[in-house]
Motif scaffolding. Structure first.
Motif, short mmCIF file in Angstrom:
data_model
loop_
_atom_site.label_atom_id
_atom_site.label_comp_id
_atom_site.label_asym_id
_atom_site.label_seq_id
_atom_site.Cartn_x
_atom_site.Cartn_y
_atom_site.Cartn_z
N ILE A 37 18.18 -16.39 -31.04
CA ILE A 37 19.41 -16.72 -30.25
C ILE A 37 19.75 -17.43 -29.68
N PRO A 38 20.55 -17.69 -29.91
CA PRO A 38 20.89 -19.14 -29.78
C PRO A 38 21.84 -19.70 -28.66
N ILE A 39 21.50 -21.11 -27.56
CA ILE A 39 21.77 -21.10 -26.27
C ILE A 39 23.39 -21.58 -26.96
N TYR A 40 24.24 -20.03 -25.84
CA TYR A 40 25.25 -20.19 -25.89
C TYR A 40 26.37 -20.87 -25.53
N ASP A 41 26.80 -21.93 -26.33
CA ASP A 41 28.06 -22.54 -25.26
C ASP A 41 29.00 -21.89 -24.41
N CYS A 42 28.87 -20.86 -24.16
CA CYS A 42 29.82 -19.61 -22.75
C CYS A 42 29.96 -18.56 -23.28
N ILE A 43 29.92 -17.63 -21.85
CA ILE A 43 29.43 -16.56 -22.01
C ILE A 43 30.70 -15.81 -21.40
N VAL A 44 31.21 -14.22 -21.64
CA VAL A 44 32.17 -14.89 -21.25
C VAL A 44 32.31 -13.24 -20.81
N PHE A 45 32.64 -12.75 -19.39
CA PHE A 45 33.26 -12.15 -18.92
C PHE A 45 33.87 -11.48 -19.25
N CYS A 46 34.83 -9.80 -18.89
CA CYS A 46 35.87 -9.67 -19.32
C CYS A 46 35.88 -8.77 -17.59
N ASP A 47 36.59 -8.49 -17.09
CA ASP A 47 36.30 -7.82 -15.75
C ASP A 47 37.56 -6.42 -16.25
N LEU A 48 37.48 -5.20 -16.38
CA LEU A 48 38.82 -4.68 -17.07
C LEU A 48 39.14 -3.74 -15.48
N GLY A 49 38.75 -4.02 -14.63
CA GLY A 49 39.51 -3.34 -13.05
C GLY A 49 39.37 -2.57 -12.69
N LEU A 50 38.24 -1.38 -13.24
CA LEU A 50 38.01 -0.56 -12.69
C LEU A 50 36.54 0.19 -13.75
N GLU A 51 34.97 -0.66 -12.98
CA GLU A 51 34.03 -0.27 -13.20
C GLU A 51 33.15 0.25 -12.70
N PRO A 52 31.85 0.86 -12.95
CA PRO A 52 31.10 1.40 -11.55
C PRO A 52 30.46 0.19 -10.74
N HIS A 53 29.82 0.04 -9.73
CA HIS A 53 29.21 -0.98 -8.94
C HIS A 53 28.26 -1.63 -9.32
N TRP A 54 27.48 -1.13 -10.68
CA TRP A 54 26.11 -1.66 -11.05
C TRP A 54 26.33 -2.63 -12.21
N VAL A 55 28.04 -2.51 -12.90
CA VAL A 55 28.40 -3.77 -13.61
C VAL A 55 29.07 -4.59 -13.30
N LEU A 56 29.65 -5.27 -11.91
CA LEU A 56 29.09 -6.17 -11.55
C LEU A 56 28.53 -6.71 -10.69
N ALA A 57 27.31 -5.55 -10.62
CA ALA A 57 26.22 -6.75 -9.66
C ALA A 57 25.26 -7.01 -11.43
N GLN A 58 24.85 -6.38 -11.98
CA GLN A 58 24.43 -7.09 -13.66
C GLN A 58 25.62 -8.32 -14.13
N MET A 59 26.40 -8.33 -13.86
CA MET A 59 27.22 -9.34 -14.04
C MET A 59 26.56 -10.75 -13.22
N GLU A 60 26.23 -10.36 -11.69
CA GLU A 60 26.36 -11.63 -10.91
C GLU A 60 25.18 -11.61 -11.63
N PHE A 61 23.94 -11.35 -11.20
CA PHE A 61 23.22 -11.67 -12.08
C PHE A 61 22.79 -13.09 -13.27
N VAL A 62 23.44 -12.06 -13.69
CA VAL A 62 23.70 -13.71 -15.57
C VAL A 62 24.19 -14.49 -14.87
#
Length: 291
Positions: A37-62
């Motif tokens: 697994i590489p050390i990523y140059d960039c990790i990009v999250f696309c917010d689609l606008g309507l996802e369960p609350h746990w998705v944004l919580a997991q995003m914030e953890f990462v």
């Protein structure tokens, strides 16, 4: 460059955190715990606008883990939900694989699935072009960049059939699926994240994704009432607005070919689970996968 298209579900969360572990190991002159697994140059999250609350919580953890590891993390808004609400039936919108039923009662499904490609993969590639590689408007693609970079996708081994239908990538990138290469399934990713990072995770997808089991909609109704009302709004649009390209079928979010409001408890008794063995107690838990 190595870019991770981060969906904030179990699989891409595992990839991001493995990369963070490698970055922290490098800072301390230690060998990589996950050498493939590489050390990523960039990790990009696309917010689609309507996802369960746990998705944004997991995003914030990462995102916090990336800050500590020194990995660039970006969140971009791609507005799939807003596009659907405003434009469905009025102009071209994302090709979402809705369940279909004809006036004669014939049940089916739209085969084309372009929402992931249009609102995630291509959006990440465009962001990388302008904001990571530094291209300017009107600048032609440099030959040395064509196919020179990798975009990593978080499919696990039980999803490898999706690779065949995942579509082509932006000319700058080749796609890679490290979890498939490593033979890791969803349960293995869940166990890694919980055992090493202490985070319980679930799958990531839009609330109106037609791949959800009916149990998901019941869970949202009981636990996220505001989101449930937004889900009903999307379902009502499918019911009331004719599609932009006329078709002699009705569209449904639910795999039972029913409106969300019509689902019964019997319809929703279809939750999917996998087994997780607690490292400390040895007890085996049944974990809902979030779909």
């Amino acid at each position: 460059m190595n870019i991770l298209s981060f969906g904030a579900g179990m699989q891409s969360t595992a990839l991001a955190l493995m990369s963070c572990e490698n970055a922290l190991a490098e800072q301390n002159d230690k060998p990589f715990p996950y050498p493939t697994i590489p050390i990523y140059d960039c990790i990009v999250f696309c917010d689609l606008g309507l996802e369960p609350h746990w998705v944004l919580a997991q995003m914030e953890f990462v995102r916090q883990a990336c800050i500590e590891a020194g990995i660039r993390f970006e969140k971009i808004d791609t507005h799939l939900y807003q596009d659907l609400i405003e434009n469905y039936g009025r102009k071209r919108t994302a090709a979402i694989p809705w369940w279909t039923k004809s006036p004669e009662g014939k049940e089916g499904k739209i085969s084309r699935r372009a929402c992931t490609m249009d609102y995630k993969i291509e959006a990440v590639a465009k962001f990388a072009r302008w904001n990571v590689l530094g291209y300017r408007k009107g600048q032609r693609t440099r030959k040395k960049d064509l196919g020179a970079h990798e975009m990593h996708i978080g499919f696990s081994v039980e999803e490898q059939s999706r690779i065949k239908t995942d579509g082509p990538c932006n000319p700058l990138f080749v796609k890679r699926y490290p979890l498939v290469e490593l033979g890791l399934d969803r349960a293995a990713n869940y166990a890694y994240i919980l055992d090493v990072w202490g985070l319980r995770t679930r799958a990531s997808a839009c609330l109106f994704c037609p791949y959800h089991q009916n149990y998901f909609f019941q869970h949202i109704k009981e636990n996220e009432p505001e989101h449930y009302q937004q889900l009903l709004e999307v379902d009502s649009i499918l019911e009331e607005r004719p599609p932009y390209y006329p078709m002699r079928v009705d569209f449904f979010i639910s795999r039972s070919w029913k409106r969300i409001r019509e689902l019964t408890p019997e319809d929703c008794n279809d939750a999917q689970y996998f087994s997780y063995c607690n490292q400390c107690t040895g007890e085996v838990e049944q974990i809902w996968n979030g779909f």
